[in-house]
Design an enzyme around this catalytic site. Structure first.
Site, PDB file in Angstrom:
ATOM      1  N   GLY A   1       0.768  -1.224   0.000  1.00 50.35           N
ATOM      2  CA  GLY A   1       0.000   0.000   0.000  1.00 50.35           C
ATOM      3  C   GLY A   1       0.808   1.287   0.000  1.00 50.35           C
ATOM      4  N   SER A   2       2.036   1.259  -0.518  1.00 53.21           N
ATOM      5  CA  SER A   2       2.814   2.508  -0.533  1.00 53.21           C
ATOM      6  C   SER A   2       2.227   3.510  -1.528  1.00 53.21           C
ATOM      7  CB  SER A   2       4.278   2.227  -0.852  1.00 53.21           C
ATOM      8  OG  SER A   2       4.444   1.802  -2.185  1.00 53.21           O
ATOM      9  N   ASN A   3       1.661   3.018  -2.635  1.00 54.19           N
ATOM     10  CA  ASN A   3       0.981   3.943  -3.555  1.00 54.19           C
ATOM     11  C   ASN A   3      -0.268   4.533  -2.887  1.00 54.19           C
ATOM     12  OD1 ASN A   3       2.093   4.127  -6.457  1.00 54.19           O
ATOM     13  ND2 ASN A   3       2.344   1.973  -5.931  1.00 54.19           N
TER      14      ASN A   3
ATOM     15  N   LYS B   1      -6.092  -8.689  -8.662  1.00 55.69           N
ATOM     16  CA  LYS B   1      -7.202  -9.424  -9.248  1.00 55.69           C
ATOM     17  C   LYS B   1      -7.804  -8.651 -10.425  1.00 55.69           C
ATOM     18  CE  LYS B   1      -9.289 -12.176  -6.664  1.00 55.69           C
ATOM     19  NZ  LYS B   1     -10.203 -12.893  -5.729  1.00 55.69           N
TER      20      LYS B   1
ATOM     21  N   ASN C   1      -4.988   2.277 -13.275  1.00 57.21           N
ATOM     22  CA  ASN C   1      -4.034   1.321 -12.720  1.00 57.21           C
ATOM     23  C   ASN C   1      -2.623   1.870 -12.909  1.00 57.21           C
ATOM     24  OD1 ASN C   1      -3.110  -1.204 -11.600  1.00 57.21           O
ATOM     25  ND2 ASN C   1      -2.500  -1.802 -13.662  1.00 57.21           N
TER      26      ASN C   1
ATOM     27  N   HIS D   1       1.382   0.733 -13.375  1.00 62.29           N
ATOM     28  CA  HIS D   1       2.207  -0.427 -13.728  1.00 62.29           C
ATOM     29  C   HIS D   1       3.675   0.012 -13.737  1.00 62.29           C
ATOM     30  CE1 HIS D   1       3.142  -4.344 -15.434  1.00 62.29           C
ATOM     31  NE2 HIS D   1       3.935  -3.733 -16.285  1.00 62.29           N
TER      32      HIS D   1
ATOM     33  N   ASP E   1      -3.127  -4.704 -17.732  1.00 67.67           N
ATOM     34  CA  ASP E   1      -2.144  -3.752 -18.266  1.00 67.67           C
ATOM     35  C   ASP E   1      -2.351  -3.388 -19.733  1.00 67.67           C
ATOM     36  OD1 ASP E   1       0.239  -5.807 -16.532  1.00 67.67           O
ATOM     37  OD2 ASP E   1      -1.005  -4.170 -15.758  1.00 67.67           O
TER      38      ASP E   1
ATOM     39  N   GLU F   1       6.511   5.771  -9.168  1.00 64.39           N
ATOM     40  CA  GLU F   1       5.078   5.417  -9.189  1.00 64.39           C
ATOM     41  C   GLU F   1       4.290   6.374  -8.301  1.00 64.39           C
ATOM     42  OE1 GLU F   1       4.156   1.277  -8.414  1.00 64.39           O
ATOM     43  OE2 GLU F   1       6.135   0.729  -9.152  1.00 64.39           O
TER      44      GLU F   1
HETATM   45  C1  GRF Z   1       3.750  -1.553  -7.340  1.00 65.63           C
HETATM   46  O1  GRF Z   1       5.007  -1.956  -7.802  1.00 65.63           O
HETATM   47  C2  GRF Z   1       2.819  -1.434  -8.495  1.00 65.63           C
HETATM   48  O2  GRF Z   1       3.434  -0.986  -9.670  1.00 65.63           O
HETATM   49  C3  GRF Z   1       2.367  -2.828  -8.677  1.00 65.63           C
HETATM   50  O3  GRF Z   1       2.209  -3.344  -7.370  1.00 65.63           O
HETATM   51  C4  GRF Z   1       3.070  -2.616  -6.514  1.00 65.63           C
HETATM   52  C5  GRF Z   1       2.231  -1.980  -5.444  1.00 65.63           C
HETATM   53  O4  GRF Z   1       3.040  -1.534  -4.454  1.00 65.63           O
HETATM   54  N1  GRF Z   1       1.140  -2.870  -9.425  1.00 65.63           N
HETATM   55  P1  GRF Z   1       2.347  -0.879  -3.149  1.00 65.63           P
HETATM   56  O5  GRF Z   1       1.431  -1.937  -2.568  1.00 65.63           O
HETATM   57  O6  GRF Z   1       1.587   0.327  -3.629  1.00 65.63           O
HETATM   58  O7  GRF Z   1       3.498  -0.517  -2.260  1.00 65.63           O
END
Ligand code: GRF
Length: 207
Positions: A18-20, A95, A111, A113, A154, A183
């Site tokens: 969940g860092s994003n 998923k 999304n 990627h 993707d 990201e």
């Molecule tokens: C990231 O590398 C993203 O590109 C991929 O899954 C990872 C998610 O990382 N789809 P986080 O859970 O957001 O840290």
């Protein structure tokens, strides 16, 4: 805002750390993104994503084939609707989305990627597998793609991309860490631009 001028109500789906997700929450809290994180859903009850949401006071739900056998997609859709979500962000969500969610949200599902699609994407190309393939191919440039999600992995129309150099000393791990920072930056900047009306999602991929 999304067309119709309504304020962004973000629904974030994440399976792992969940860092994003955290980067988006932080940008909303800082006022950089004009909107709210209305809901976080994970298919993994022990995910860092759910914990981060709870720590940030964001509604967080565990919805999976275990919690809703044979009715996972319906549960996802009703939770998103119940929370008034108008933009879905997939952030490491492993998923595929089903047809009812895709038709309900249309061009309101993004999304992220960790590569320059259409290269290094598709079935099986996720996480460290992407960076291993890029190192193996001796690429000198990789990057990040934000795209509209569709019924496949993707493949949807690209919304934003950023290039990231591959150094000769990079390992899959060091590359993954470097790309992940980009990201966060690109996802936040893209959602910020959508919230300010600078990106019109309906015009993406219309040929
Ligand atoms: C990231 O590398 C993203 O590109 C991929 O899954 C990872 C998610 O990382 N789809 P986080 O859970 O957001 O840290």
């Amino acid at each position: 805002m999304v067309p119709g001028g309504e304020r962004l109500r973000l629904g974030i789906l994440a399976s792992h750390g969940g860092s994003n997700l955290q980067a988006i929450i932080d940008a909303v809290d800082a006022g950089a993104i004009d909107g709210v994180v209305a809901l976080v859903i994970s298919n993994n009850s022990s995910s860092g994503a759910l914990q981060k949401a709870r720590d940030s006071g964001v509604p967080a739900l565990h919805i999976s084939s275990a919690t809703h056998p044979g009715a996972e997609e319906e549960a996802l859709l009703s939770a998103l609707e119940d929370h008034g979500v108008n933009l879905v962000l997939l952030a490491g969500y492993m998923k595929k989305l089903g047809p009812s969610i895709l038709s309900h949200f249309g061009k309101r599902i993004l999304n992220v990627h960790p590569a320059l699609l259409p290269n290094y994407g598709g079935q099986g190309m996720y996480g460290s597998k992407v960076h291993e393939a890029i190192i193996e191919a001796k690429e000198t440039v990789t990057g990040v793609t934000i795209h509209l999600a569709d019924e496949d992995y993707d493949r949807g129309p690209i919304v934003a991309q950023i290039q990231v150099p591959v150094d000769p000393t990079d390992t899959p791990q060091s590359l993954a860490e470097k790309v992940l920072q980009h990201e966060h930056h690109l996802y936040v900047d893209t959602v910020r631009r959508i919230s300010k009306g600078e990106i019109d999602l309906d015009s993406i991929g219309s040929g």
